[in-house]
Design a protein around this motif. Structure first.
Motif, mmCIF file in Angstrom:
data_model
loop_
_atom_site.group_PDB
_atom_site.id
_atom_site.type_symbol
_atom_site.label_atom_id
_atom_site.label_comp_id
_atom_site.label_asym_id
_atom_site.label_seq_id
_atom_site.Cartn_x
_atom_site.Cartn_y
_atom_site.Cartn_z
ATOM 1 N N LEU A 104 -66.396 9.350 -17.163
ATOM 2 C CA LEU A 104 -67.033 8.375 -16.293
ATOM 3 C C LEU A 104 -68.422 8.821 -15.840
ATOM 4 O O LEU A 104 -69.358 8.024 -15.785
ATOM 5 N N LEU A 105 -68.578 10.104 -15.557
ATOM 6 C CA LEU A 105 -69.829 10.613 -15.011
ATOM 7 C C LEU A 105 -70.868 10.914 -16.073
ATOM 8 O O LEU A 105 -72.067 10.905 -15.789
ATOM 9 N N GLY A 106 -70.440 11.225 -17.288
ATOM 10 C CA GLY A 106 -71.381 11.496 -18.363
ATOM 11 C C GLY A 106 -71.758 12.962 -18.480
ATOM 12 O O GLY A 106 -71.373 13.806 -17.657
ATOM 13 N N GLU A 107 -72.549 13.261 -19.505
ATOM 14 C CA GLU A 107 -72.872 14.651 -19.835
ATOM 15 C C GLU A 107 -73.886 15.272 -18.881
ATOM 16 O O GLU A 107 -73.972 16.497 -18.784
ATOM 17 N N LYS A 108 -74.674 14.477 -18.169
ATOM 18 C CA LYS A 108 -75.710 15.032 -17.299
ATOM 19 C C LYS A 108 -75.135 15.708 -16.050
ATOM 20 O O LYS A 108 -75.816 16.495 -15.405
ATOM 21 N N ILE A 109 -73.896 15.376 -15.738
ATOM 22 C CA ILE A 109 -73.315 15.869 -14.483
ATOM 23 C C ILE A 109 -72.225 16.895 -14.781
ATOM 24 O O ILE A 109 -71.299 16.638 -15.571
ATOM 25 N N THR A 110 -72.348 18.048 -14.162
ATOM 26 C CA THR A 110 -71.356 19.120 -14.293
ATOM 27 C C THR A 110 -70.358 19.018 -13.143
ATOM 28 O O THR A 110 -70.746 18.874 -11.984
#
Length: 531
Positions: free
Chosen positions: A248-254
């Protein structure tokens, strides 16, 4: 002789005048000292010429010691008159004989100072001014508290109005969604997976579920949705949710986690997961260029002393859920409004403004509270407290999900009471196709007339709560007197807030929320008939 007599008369008048002046001075001093407000007489160069006793408690100095000092050094601790000084304004005013009031901050207090010039000879500017100070700190505090209470009252009125609107819309909209979901499920059951229509039907079903989720969010924030309360493991729920959050958050967010084994929560597991999801989506939107989302779950025990800083807190055992982002943060003037329904800082079409209001509604439903810390450019931390369940045992279903074939009836008689024609038609279709003998009514009167028919005794009455000619509990009370073995299943697009559903469950009453799926409905009907 005449000269001596005139001189004697003059001396007598002089003594009388001096005596009158002495009396006048005494009276003036008595009146001056009796004034309850701190009062001073000031020269045109801001030097204190006289001060009454009321100044002593205000300044902490004997009134006699104030004489000769500059008023701004005593009261404002400055080396020059402060901004807005009324005496300074009076000196530059023209044709102003009355008092000039100004509210100033004096030694941390709100003080209303009225300065009146003491008149001199006609045409000459005044050389003295009298200052009367009134402490209005408590008055301003009361006004502020009144303003806060009025804002809270207006907010409550707004929430009530929105809740009433939501309730009415939800009832009708859930009826429509129930028909769409139900007939789409029926169509999918009768359509081969290879059919060209099959993927379109699945899209219709998916869109209907999204619409149902939106209505569900509306009901959650106005607290008109009954929760499916049970003991659940928040650690397990959160852990299983993490893989979905990553997508849901995508790859940009750890995503970083610190999840401890938490105590059980007595509440609605799906609502708890929705809280985490909404906070994660909110954090994602606050980090458009990417960042770090940190989720912590731990047990805490709060004492009375620990709760003093937050009026919403109370002592006990709690599960503490903390969600921290490294986003842009929230401005101080916006922070008080973030839980208001439909409040959003996003562009039109970019968000509904329901995410955080739903979070607030769910946490409040679970008798918990939220604390927020945020600084612009430094990110935001939401700390949520859920009370731990007094029971530490968790019942988990291990049986496989039932099939439609296993949920078929054996000719049992069902009375369906529903005022929405389309939904009524759907229920008759689906229940008849799954082995039940069904009769339909659109209200209480028609239902009672059907029950007067010879040979018809309903084994289960499935009824909407809100009916055109009353509510379903009136119908249930009447039919219960006639047929002791008849069971009841209630449904609604939104239940009235005064219905205590937990109490109804304890008394053996059953409820299913609209919109419901075919399998969910069949499973519940079968379970009720087998009890």
């Amino acid at each position: 002789v005449r000269s001596i007599l005139e001189k004697s008369e003059q001396e007598k008048k002089l003594r009388e005048t001096e005596a009158a002046l002495a009396i006048a001075r005494h009276e003036w001093e008595t009146i001056f000292q009796a004034i309850p407000q701190p009062t001073i007489v000031v020269s045109d160069d801001f030097t204190i010429l006289a001060a009454n006793r009321a100044n002593e408690s205000f300044t902490g100095m004997p009134s006699k010691e104030l004489v000769g000092k500059k008023c701004f050094t005593v009261y404002h601790r400055t080396q020059a008159p402060p901004d807005g000084c009324p005496l300074h304004e009076l000196q530059h005013a023209r044709n102003l004989d009355g008092p000039l009031p100004r509210e100033l901050e004096v030694k941390g207090r709100n003080v209303l100072v009225a300065v009146t010039p003491i008149g001199n000879a006609a045409g000459s500017p005044p050389k003295k001014y009298i200052h009367i100070a009134t402490d209005v700190t408590e008055l301003r505090r009361a006004e502020k508290e009144k303003e806060i209470l009025q804002n809270q009252f207006h907010h409550a009125q707004k929430m009530e109005a929105i809740g009433t609107l939501v309730s009415g819309v939800a009832h009708d909209f859930n009826n429509i969604l129930g028909s769409i979901l139900g007939f789409t499920e029926l169509a999918l059951m009768k359509t081969d997976a290879a059919s060209p229509a099959h993927p379109y039907l699945k899209e219709i079903l998916s869109s209907s579920h999204r619409a149902a989720d939106l209505v569900n969010q509306l009901l959650l924030f106005c607290r008109k949705k009954p929760a499916k309360t049970e003991n659940f493991d928040p650690t397990k729920s959160l852990t299983s949710l993490l893989s979905m959050l990553g997508r849901l958050l995508g790859e940009k967010i750890t995503i970083q986690t610190n999840i401890e084994k938490a105590w059980p929560i007595y509440g609605d597991k799906s609502s708890f997961e929705q809280v985490v999801t909404n906070l994660a989506v909110n954090a994602r939107d606050a980090m458009p260029e990417g960042g770090t989302l940190t989720i912590r779950l731990t047990n805490v025990t709060l004492t009375e002393e620990a709760c003093r800083q937050n009026p919403k807190a109370y002592p006990g055992r709690f599960i503490q859920l903390t969600v921290t982002d490294t986003g842009r943060g929230i401005e101080r003037d916006i922070l008080p409004h973030i839980f208001e329904p439909f409040f959003t800082t996003k562009e039109i079409g970019k968000g509904t403004g329901l995410g955080l209001s739903v979070v607030h509604g769910i946490v409040t439903q679970h008798n918990g509270w939220i604390e927020v810390e945020s600084s612009v450019g430094q990110g935001t931390t939401f700390t949520l407290y859920f009370p731990a369940s007094p029971e530490e045992t968790i019942r988990e279903e291990v049986s496989p999900p039932p099939t439609f074939q296993s949920l078929k009836g054996n000719g049992e008689t069902l009375l369906v009471v529903e005022d929405d024609p389309m939904l009524n038609h759907f229920l008759k279709t689906v229940l008849s196709e799954h082995g039940y003998t069904v009769k339909n009514a659109n209200g209480i009167q028609e239902a009672l007339e059907i029950c007067e028919e010879v040979g018809f005794i309903p084994e289960l009455v499935f009824t909407d709560i809100m009916l055109p000619d009353g509510d379903a509990f009136q119908l249930a009370s009447t039919l219960k007197e006639r047929y002791r073995k008849t069971r009841f299943l209630f449904t609604s697009g939104y239940p009235e807030p005064h219905y205590n559903w937990r109490d109804f469950q304890k008394r053996g009453m059953h409820f299913i929320m609209k919109p419901y799926g075919i399998q969910e409905l069949l499973k519940m009907i079968q379970a009720i008939l087998r009890t």
